[in-house]
Design an enzyme around this catalytic site. Sequence first.
Site, PDB file in Angstrom:
ATOM      1  CG  ASP A  33     -29.309  -0.149  -4.618  1.00  0.00           C
ATOM      2  OD1 ASP A  33     -30.251  -0.967  -4.602  1.00  0.00           O
ATOM      3  OD2 ASP A  33     -28.173  -0.411  -4.177  1.00  0.00           O
ATOM      4  CG  ASN A  81     -33.591  -5.796 -10.661  1.00  0.00           C
ATOM      5  OD1 ASN A  81     -33.507  -4.598 -10.952  1.00  0.00           O
ATOM      6  ND2 ASN A  81     -32.883  -6.328  -9.670  1.00  0.00           N
TER       7      ASN A  81
END
Length: 254
Positions: A33, A81
């Site tokens: 991340d 995503n």
Amino acid sequence: MNLRDLVYRLYARRVEGRLDHDQVPKHIGVILDGNRRWAKASGNTPESGHKAGASKIQELLGWCAETDVEVVTLWMLSTDNLDRPDGELIPLLGIIEDAVRALAADGRWRVHHVGTLDLLPARTQSVLKEAEEATLGIRGGILVNVAVGYGGRQEIADAVRSLLLEHAEKGTSVEELAETVDVEHISEHLYTRGQPDPDLVIRTSGEQRLSGFMLWQSAHSEYYFCEVFWPAFRKVDFLRALRDYAARHRRYGS
């Protein structure tokens, strides 16, 4: 090499020298991340951040090999995503494909895809399948799960669906299945079936949540949340995570 780099290197050696390899996690899950935020802070594009994050993967696996880690699960792309704008998603998929090809070409890692293939473009599906097939015969190296098009809830739903279909083919009634189904039956249909559950889950960028990562498998995992963005993740950060893991007393259900 500047003074700061030298200090970090010496500190990393000190931490590594005190690391008890008997206490090293055998399976580490990593939530990669912070690529976009790292790029923004550096004045660069999101694409450059994703490329920098992809280049960090080989470093991480090298550190894992040095410390006797056996399985690594890399969350590279979530199902959420996939809703990103095409202008970001398409280059990101290309970067992931290149990273997976590089893992397969390395010759040290066995690559295994975890996620829902049907949600991904045909080219990405092909790259993942080819990488898995090309590395199937590798023995002794780290098993690298590439979580692409992955969601924890989706995984559980897929596992239950697979279980139901299996028993439907056997002629098992719903009533009979309801009486016999247990945790292990569902585990046998997860993307990671046959693998040990993660001992340690690392998330970079300072976020302190799992966001659906390995919801079923991480019931007894230890978590380590690191402040640095993924592209800036260093060996000393990795070693700190292992040190922190070794220092904890794991007491299941108590």
